[in-house]
Design an enzyme around this catalytic site. Sequence first.
Site, PDB file in Angstrom:
ATOM      1  N   TRP A  78       3.962   4.761   1.308  1.00 16.28           N
ATOM      2  CA  TRP A  78       4.262   3.455   1.187  1.00 16.28           C
ATOM      3  C   TRP A  78       5.557   3.192   1.505  1.00 16.28           C
ATOM      4  CZ3 TRP A  78       1.539  -0.914   1.795  1.00 16.28           C
ATOM      5  CH2 TRP A  78       0.201  -0.791   1.676  1.00 16.28           C
TER       6      TRP A  78
ATOM      7  N   ASP B 122       8.674  -0.790  -5.223  1.00 14.74           N
ATOM      8  CA  ASP B 122       7.355  -1.354  -5.107  1.00 14.74           C
ATOM      9  C   ASP B 122       6.528  -0.540  -6.270  1.00 14.74           C
ATOM     10  OD1 ASP B 122       4.775  -1.459  -4.228  1.00 14.74           O
ATOM     11  OD2 ASP B 122       5.164  -0.582  -2.309  1.00 14.74           O
TER      12      ASP B 122
ATOM     13  N   LYS C  16      -4.345  -3.591  -7.612  1.00 14.27           N
ATOM     14  CA  LYS C  16      -4.366  -1.973  -8.144  1.00 14.27           C
ATOM     15  C   LYS C  16      -4.717  -2.325  -9.831  1.00 14.27           C
ATOM     16  CE  LYS C  16      -2.422  -0.702  -4.076  1.00 14.27           C
ATOM     17  NZ  LYS C  16      -3.677  -0.333  -3.333  1.00 14.27           N
TER      18      LYS C  16
END
Lengths: 368, 368
Positions: free
Chosen positions: B104, B178, B202
């Site tokens: 990511w 993030d 999530k």
Amino acid sequence: MTMTARPYNFSAGPAALPEEVLQQAAAEMLDWHGSGMSVMEMSHRGREFISIAEAAEADLRELLAVPADFRILFMQGGGLAENAIVPLNLSRGGAADFVVTGAWSQKSAKEAQRYCDAKVAASNAEGGHLSIPAAAGWALRADARYVHLCSNETIHGVEFQTLPDLAALGSTAELVIDCSSHILSRTIDWSRVGLAFAGAQKNIGPAGVTIVIVREDLLGHALAICPSAFDYRLVADNASMYNTPPTYGIYIAGLVFQWIKRQGGVAEMERRAIEKAGLLYGYLDGAGAGFYVNRIDPACRSRMNVPFQLRDESLNADFLKGAQERGLLQLKGHKSVGGMRASIYNAMPLAGVQALVDYLRTFAAARG
Amino acid sequence: MTMTARPYNFSAGPAALPEEVLQQAAAEMLDWHGSGMSVMEMSHRGREFISIAEAAEADLRELLAVPADFRILFMQGGGLAENAIVPLNLSRGGAADFVVTGAWSQKSAKEAQRYCDAKVAASNAEGGHLSIPAAAGWALRADARYVHLCSNETIHGVEFQTLPDLAALGSTAELVIDCSSHILSRTIDWSRVGLAFAGAQKNIGPAGVTIVIVREDLLGHALAICPSAFDYRLVADNASMYNTPPTYGIYIAGLVFQWIKRQGGVAEMERRAIEKAGLLYGYLDGAGAGFYVNRIDPACRSRMNVPFQLRDESLNADFLKGAQERGLLQLKGHKSVGGMRASIYNAMPLAGVQALVDYLRTFAAARG
């Protein structure tokens, strides 16, 4: 489960959904088709959700008779984000012409100026967005990559009854239509269109899903500054799963597509829209004309969004209070236009419009 | 309504939701609090939805102890879109440093290069993203506007146990995190953070909602090419309603926030996360170590996403089949890492992790 009659919700969007769709969504909330999962809990890469997304796309393609050379994308950000995403993908930094017929096309033209040579080719702003300028008079440029119009203006209640044939007007530009607030209420002549987009929250259902239908050959020309998540080529190549899609919204949209198919498809939606709009405009122009007014040119009045005013605007608050008491919700007009607005999308039954007209009549009789 | 036991869903996202939340959503689907409307049908400008959005924001602020000088935004596009939206808003076209600890943060660094002078200041790519480079060795630039890191790597299972103190490292840059896949599982030290973002799908719930928490003074510096819909200043000034927000997703997120409060808040979520992760890693490192393996440095193992491999990978398909039969769903690892991955977010009960460990033990005994 017992159910009392639901009120009629005239919101411009997010807007009413078919009761059958909501019931099915409630029943399946904890366990979709024996999967043991809510749709909200499914990996977008799993076979369960992929089957849901594929069915939604296939049903939408069937309902709108989308040709094989067009791609259907499920995206995020709504019409407002598309105002940037379309020029980021289609303009190549060149020229784009805009036909302004209300607040939404005006916003689109302004946003596009960040990315290309955006110019207003025609506008109905003078007089207050009441009619559509004749296509023969549009100042279309020979080098325009595309011509943008909003085929139904949600706020101003102006609707294109037919889409322009740009080729017949001598233009080689692609036609881009923002059809957010009337998608699936009428057919689309794809031979005249390069790209159509729609926020789902008006005539489909859940806010947070944006539908983009784009001809294959228009993909692959995004500017370098286009965020990857909004590059149509990447979105198309990844079946709308380049980033995690708004899975539950796509599921609800799919249920709405199935509901429309059960009703008889877009042709039946259009028949009902003509009937519902005819009933409401008929009253406003006829028996109600002394008390209410709709100023839009009858040739381009929207079948979906019906703005109207009380001639005596001092009665507005009383009107809205009485409507609420009768279960006629969200009739207040957009702040930029004032007065009232009845949005009568696919999910609004004829009985809802009848109830509204009954109330309009009763209120006028009591206060007129 | 009778309910059989639900399976345990280990999906990395979209992921399991608390059963209570799904039950409440189902019960309220057709009529929210006597309004006669589904939340999906409400105008985002109406008092009903505004009350839902305000409560969600206030509950999130309370749960994460967000200081008054930070704004909470509800946006669209997920983490992938934020990879562009953050540099569009914060970089001012200057320098930004990236600490790469997995897939990511690597994606974030690459996307930012479209908008600014993005450079990798440290990376754990060598060896396969197994540990976090010591902060003292990060090549931070004096002119960097911000330093980006992914505080929990969903795919690679690497988690920062504490956030770096950039000031102590001699940097004046803002820290951007993030935190998509571990938000609300631990506290955030806001004194070290300028901006935090998280896709909701999530640890919160519905895909299609993105949470951005940003210090007020960082607003108002968007590049001219930033789409209006993603300009933090405009979003903040319009209480996340500059464009139509993903209303139903915000409602579900709000129900999850209320559920966390009822459980005892983030402190209790963290206690449970430590317990659940301890149970799983304890088995993998202990009795299961001859059959299974987790290669991540124990100092930075994620409490949320636990990738692991069978030492004999020819047994993978059998392992997954047996898991599915026991109601242990979505354990297949990300394709870039292979093997298995158990995502054990807030909504996963301890009993689910116990069931997983029981299965790991049984499978190893039968096939080891």
